[in-house]
Design a protein around this motif. Sequence first.
Motif, PDB file in Angstrom:
ATOM      1  N   GLN A 121      99.509  52.763 -44.096  1.00 47.65           N
ATOM      2  CA  GLN A 121      99.893  51.372 -44.321  1.00 47.65           C
ATOM      3  C   GLN A 121     100.656  51.210 -45.627  1.00 47.65           C
ATOM      4  N   LEU A 122     100.300  51.989 -46.645  1.00 48.12           N
ATOM      5  CA  LEU A 122     101.087  51.950 -47.880  1.00 48.12           C
ATOM      6  C   LEU A 122     102.484  52.513 -47.626  1.00 48.12           C
ATOM      7  N   ALA A 123     102.574  53.531 -46.783  1.00 50.94           N
ATOM      8  CA  ALA A 123     103.882  54.091 -46.429  1.00 50.94           C
ATOM      9  C   ALA A 123     104.738  53.060 -45.704  1.00 50.94           C
ATOM     10  N   ALA A 124     104.092  52.183 -44.923  1.00 51.82           N
ATOM     11  CA  ALA A 124     104.823  51.109 -44.248  1.00 51.82           C
ATOM     12  C   ALA A 124     105.416  50.149 -45.269  1.00 51.82           C
ATOM     13  N   ILE A 125     104.636  49.833 -46.309  1.00 47.45           N
ATOM     14  CA  ILE A 125     105.123  48.956 -47.376  1.00 47.45           C
ATOM     15  C   ILE A 125     106.288  49.602 -48.116  1.00 47.45           C
ATOM     16  N   ILE A 126     106.091  50.830 -48.575  1.00 42.65           N
ATOM     17  CA  ILE A 126     107.127  51.506 -49.351  1.00 42.65           C
ATOM     18  C   ILE A 126     108.356  51.780 -48.479  1.00 42.65           C
ATOM     19  N   GLY A 127     108.131  52.171 -47.229  1.00 43.94           N
ATOM     20  CA  GLY A 127     109.255  52.404 -46.327  1.00 43.94           C
ATOM     21  C   GLY A 127     110.082  51.148 -46.124  1.00 43.94           C
ATOM     22  N   HIS A 128     109.414  50.014 -45.976  1.00 36.92           N
ATOM     23  CA  HIS A 128     110.105  48.735 -45.818  1.00 36.92           C
ATOM     24  C   HIS A 128     110.946  48.412 -47.048  1.00 36.92           C
ATOM     25  N   GLU A 129     110.353  48.572 -48.227  1.00 37.71           N
ATOM     26  CA  GLU A 129     111.070  48.226 -49.456  1.00 37.71           C
ATOM     27  C   GLU A 129     112.253  49.163 -49.699  1.00 37.71           C
ATOM     28  N   VAL A 130     112.069  50.438 -49.454  1.00 35.32           N
ATOM     29  CA  VAL A 130     113.170  51.402 -49.618  1.00 35.32           C
ATOM     30  C   VAL A 130     114.266  51.133 -48.590  1.00 35.32           C
ATOM     31  N   ALA A 131     113.874  50.660 -47.409  1.00 39.17           N
ATOM     32  CA  ALA A 131     114.866  50.332 -46.373  1.00 39.17           C
ATOM     33  C   ALA A 131     115.822  49.249 -46.851  1.00 39.17           C
ATOM     34  N   HIS A 132     115.331  48.312 -47.655  1.00 34.88           N
ATOM     35  CA  HIS A 132     116.220  47.297 -48.223  1.00 34.88           C
ATOM     36  C   HIS A 132     117.332  47.959 -49.047  1.00 34.88           C
ATOM     37  N   VAL A 133     116.977  49.000 -49.785  1.00 34.16           N
ATOM     38  CA  VAL A 133     117.972  49.706 -50.596  1.00 34.16           C
ATOM     39  C   VAL A 133     118.924  50.487 -49.700  1.00 34.16           C
ATOM     40  N   ILE A 134     118.380  51.178 -48.716  1.00 32.16           N
ATOM     41  CA  ILE A 134     119.210  51.967 -47.794  1.00 32.16           C
ATOM     42  C   ILE A 134     120.256  51.088 -47.133  1.00 32.16           C
ATOM     43  N   GLU A 135     119.860  49.889 -46.734  1.00 30.96           N
ATOM     44  CA  GLU A 135     120.752  48.995 -45.991  1.00 30.96           C
ATOM     45  C   GLU A 135     121.571  48.065 -46.892  1.00 30.96           C
ATOM     46  N   GLN A 136     121.523  48.265 -48.199  1.00 29.17           N
ATOM     47  CA  GLN A 136     122.333  47.501 -49.157  1.00 29.17           C
ATOM     48  C   GLN A 136     122.067  45.992 -49.088  1.00 29.17           C
ATOM     49  N   HIS A 137     120.827  45.617 -48.865  1.00 32.13           N
ATOM     50  CA  HIS A 137     120.523  44.199 -48.722  1.00 32.13           C
ATOM     51  C   HIS A 137     120.721  43.426 -50.022  1.00 32.13           C
ATOM     52  N   SER A 138     120.440  44.044 -51.159  1.00 36.11           N
ATOM     53  CA  SER A 138     120.660  43.338 -52.424  1.00 36.11           C
ATOM     54  C   SER A 138     122.146  43.066 -52.630  1.00 36.11           C
ATOM     55  N   ASN A 139     122.995  44.009 -52.210  1.00 39.00           N
ATOM     56  CA  ASN A 139     124.445  43.806 -52.293  1.00 39.00           C
ATOM     57  C   ASN A 139     124.857  42.617 -51.426  1.00 39.00           C
ATOM     58  N   GLU A 140     124.310  42.562 -50.215  1.00 42.17           N
ATOM     59  CA  GLU A 140     124.644  41.464 -49.315  1.00 42.17           C
ATOM     60  C   GLU A 140     124.187  40.121 -49.860  1.00 42.17           C
ATOM     61  N   ARG A 141     122.994  40.085 -50.436  1.00 43.09           N
ATOM     62  CA  ARG A 141     122.467  38.817 -50.951  1.00 43.09           C
ATOM     63  C   ARG A 141     123.295  38.332 -52.133  1.00 43.09           C
ATOM     64  N   LEU A 142     123.617  39.234 -53.044  1.00 39.33           N
ATOM     65  CA  LEU A 142     124.460  38.866 -54.178  1.00 39.33           C
ATOM     66  C   LEU A 142     125.833  38.411 -53.700  1.00 39.33           C
ATOM     67  N   SER A 143     126.374  39.109 -52.710  1.00 39.60           N
ATOM     68  CA  SER A 143     127.695  38.780 -52.190  1.00 39.60           C
ATOM     69  C   SER A 143     127.696  37.427 -51.494  1.00 39.60           C
ATOM     70  N   SER A 144     126.663  37.169 -50.692  1.00 39.68           N
ATOM     71  CA  SER A 144     126.613  35.887 -49.975  1.00 39.68           C
ATOM     72  C   SER A 144     126.417  34.729 -50.945  1.00 39.68           C
ATOM     73  N   ASN A 145     125.632  34.943 -51.997  1.00 35.58           N
ATOM     74  CA  ASN A 145     125.454  33.889 -52.999  1.00 35.58           C
ATOM     75  C   ASN A 145     126.765  33.589 -53.713  1.00 35.58           C
ATOM     76  N   GLN A 146     127.507  34.643 -54.023  1.00 30.12           N
ATOM     77  CA  GLN A 146     128.799  34.462 -54.690  1.00 30.12           C
ATOM     78  C   GLN A 146     129.768  33.699 -53.790  1.00 30.12           C
TER      79      GLN A 146
END
Length: 269
Positions: A121-146
Amino acid sequence: MKTKAILTSAIIAALVAATGCTKSSTGRNQITLFSSDELNQMGVTSFEELKQKEKISTDAKTNQFVQCVASAVTQNVPKSVHSGDWEVVVFDSKQANAFALPGGKIGVYTGILSVTENQDQLAAIIGHEVAHVIEQHSNERLSSNQLTQIGAAAGSAILAAQGVENKETWMMAGLAIAKYGFLMPYSRMHESEADIVGQDLMAKSGFQPQAAIDLWHNMAKQSNGAPPEFLSTHPSNQTRINDLTQHLKQSNKLLKSGSTPRCKKPSYL
């Protein structure tokens, strides 16, 4: 109505202007206006600031457990995402939270360890959070806000040029449309994508993907009073459970027999 249509169109046009620049691993078109170097530097800077503000756990067994799970998961992250070692820090806090940042940074709050029953279950948490990085979600969020800001400026200019009265009211209405019609569903899409990509990642790392479903059952028990899904940046717990259950057969195919990590959770957590 004509004024509202013009304003809404201006904001929507800005939001979708860069669609299709890149694609996620799931084949989804993405808006990514920032370079990897820029995102990595932002991640490193944010992580360093957080380490100065938050209390870091010094409990040896807790750190060993989290490091063991994180190490197993990050070994299967593509080198194109991060080629070096991942820095993993356990924060001594009752928050049931964890995160991963560009630049190879992972933070786990001790509060989440009371929700996760085992290493899977901890691996599910960490896997989910790392997946955000793999899929560039922070880039998308910053870009959409801009782009939203650009759209708002464009809409304001249009309204001013037309001499429209109550410009501020129309601007607030247009931004509300952008928030509830685009940005919030956009964030829910990120969360759903991270759930699936993270479930695959934990399976590749030797953890049981069924645990991701069990985890969200645990989360559901603790989420009394959560807002309706259409007013939330996250999918409902039941939506996540349904999506992960539907994807479970595919994730199970990625599970390698005989490669299960042995990360022992301390009994007092």
